[in-house]
Design an enzyme around this catalytic site. Structure first.
Site, PDB file in Angstrom:
ATOM      1  N   HIS A   1      -2.485  -0.923  -3.566  1.00 49.44           N
ATOM      2  CA  HIS A   1      -3.907  -0.140  -3.500  1.00 49.44           C
ATOM      3  C   HIS A   1      -3.374   1.213  -4.037  1.00 49.44           C
ATOM      4  O   HIS A   1      -2.756   1.855  -4.172  1.00 49.44           O
ATOM      5  CB  HIS A   1      -3.868   0.281  -1.879  1.00 49.44           C
TER       6      HIS A   1
ATOM      7  N   MET B   1      -0.049   1.284   5.208  1.00 49.29           N
ATOM      8  CA  MET B   1      -1.008   1.665   6.422  1.00 49.29           C
ATOM      9  C   MET B   1      -2.001   0.452   6.730  1.00 49.29           C
ATOM     10  O   MET B   1      -2.640  -0.147   5.692  1.00 49.29           O
ATOM     11  CB  MET B   1      -1.252   2.854   6.576  1.00 49.29           C
TER      12      MET B   1
ATOM     13  N   SER C   1       0.831  -1.185   0.035  1.00 47.11           N
ATOM     14  CA  SER C   1       0.024   0.025   0.047  1.00 47.11           C
ATOM     15  C   SER C   1       0.915   1.262  -0.033  1.00 47.11           C
ATOM     16  O   SER C   1       1.728   1.318  -0.896  1.00 47.11           O
ATOM     17  CB  SER C   1      -1.145   0.139   1.112  1.00 47.11           C
ATOM     18  N   THR C   2       0.911   2.057   1.065  1.00 49.22           N
ATOM     19  CA  THR C   2       1.554   3.297   0.947  1.00 49.22           C
ATOM     20  C   THR C   2       3.092   3.205   0.926  1.00 49.22           C
ATOM     21  O   THR C   2       3.565   2.309   1.719  1.00 49.22           O
ATOM     22  CB  THR C   2       1.294   4.189   2.393  1.00 49.22           C
TER      23      THR C   2
END
Length: 344
Positions: free
Chosen positions: A189, A283, A163-164
């Site tokens: 994501h 996250m 993700s991040t």
């Protein structure tokens, strides 16, 4: 707890005022300044010392990417880029931005407020916890490409979730993969539209072939399939003894669609001990239980360590669950993957 100090950099007066108005409604946010170009932004950073900056890519006098290249080495500030549908956003991430959001239509007030409440605010809060020093380390890694090579069985598979900070983390892993690497399935994501551009970008930069996944795509050695952003969940399936992916509309899982959890759980069910699972920076906890299911099914598993994560959320949850067999620095994950595959 002190509110997050935010600097908004946007050249459109209308959009800038709408951002300030809507961001200020959240008690956890305090907009300390605005700027219409990088020169005003530089002065505002020195004067107000914001915790996070939102940044449009297209700006007068200097574009956002060039600004990031000058800013981050001198003033490591978490930046969330607001971008129209363009692959320039990946240049911004490579230059040091923590994350990005897709710019909505200003004319649609309901869509704009939903965007700020459910996307931008979340990204700002995540960015405020990011380790900017690790973004700089990731950027420095990108010149080394060792391209490991070996020979593997045909029924092996690699599954990656992030993700991040994941766009650059994924690149820094797969750039070292040779064309004989088993087929790779990946969830990063990302908003719809951007996953296709990201796949094309990786395809141009790596030895393996990369594409955005579609239902029925065969998982082949030397190829990586990236789950499409939007409203579809991607799963691994087996058809006539061949690994394929299935992308079907479905609800969000752990707040995400596509979800790492959904992919990993399908890999555990379909591939079992013939898989390697890798969970990277991000996250939240998406993918933790899925990686545990993979390990319990006999798969080998790797988690990115805290020292190299932009956000040590997803890998930490997976580690705490007992899902991570090997915790590695980002630069060592490709080598560990090859070592594990060689034993399978």
């Amino acid at each position: 707890m002190q509110p997050i100090k935010v600097l908004v950099v946007e050249d459109s007066i209308v959009f800038r005022e709408l951002l300030v108005q809507n961001l200020s409604r959240d008690p956890a946010i305090r907009v300390v300044a605005t700027a219409k170009d990088p020169f005003e932004a530089r002065d505002a950073i020195l004067a107000h010392k914001p915790d996070v900056m939102t940044l449009d890519v297209e700006l007068p006098r200097m574009n956002g990417i060039e600004f990031l290249k000058k800013l981050i080495p001198q003033y490591p500030l978490p930046v969330v880029v607001i971008s129209s549908l363009s692959d320039k956003v990946f240049d911004a991430l490579r230059a040091g931005a923590v994350d990005f959001v897709a710019k909505p239509s200003v004319s649609n007030r309901a869509q704009l407020e939903d965007f700020i409440r459910n996307e931008l605010l979340v990204k700002i809060k995540i960015a405020s916890t990011a380790k900017i020093s690790n973004i700089k380390k990731t950027a420095m890694m990108q010149q080394e490409q060792s391209h490991l090579q070996t020979n593997f069985r045909n029924n092996l598979i690699v599954a990656i979730g992030a993700s991040t900070g994941g766009t650059e983390a994924i690149y820094n892993v797969v750039k070292d993969f040779g064309t004989d690497i088993p087929g790779i399935v990946t969830v990063q994501h990302m908003p719809p539209g951007f996953t296709e551009m990201y796949a094309k970008r990786l395809n141009d930069q790596c030895r393996i072939q990369v594409k955005e996944a579609r239902t029925g795509d065969v998982v082949r050695p030397g190829h990586m399939l990236i789950a499409p952003g939007g409203d579809e969940q991607m799963r691994l399936v087996k058809v006539n003894g061949t690994y394929q992916v299935e992308c079907r509309k479905g609800p969000k899982v752990n707040g995400h669609c596509p979800s790492v959890e959904v992919l990993f759980e399908s890999v555990a069910k379909v591939a079992g001990a013939n898989a390697v699972g890798i969970i990277l920076t991000g996250m939240g906890g998406d993918g933790g239980k899925g990686l545990l299911a993979m390990r319990q099914a006999g798969a080998r598993t790797i988690g990115q360590d805290e020292s190299t994560c932009v956000v040590y959320g997803m890998p930490k949850v997976a580690y705490d669950l007992g899902a991570v067999e090997y915790q590695e620095k980002l630069s060592d994950i490709a080598g560990r993957t090859y070592a594990l595959l060689n034993k399978m």
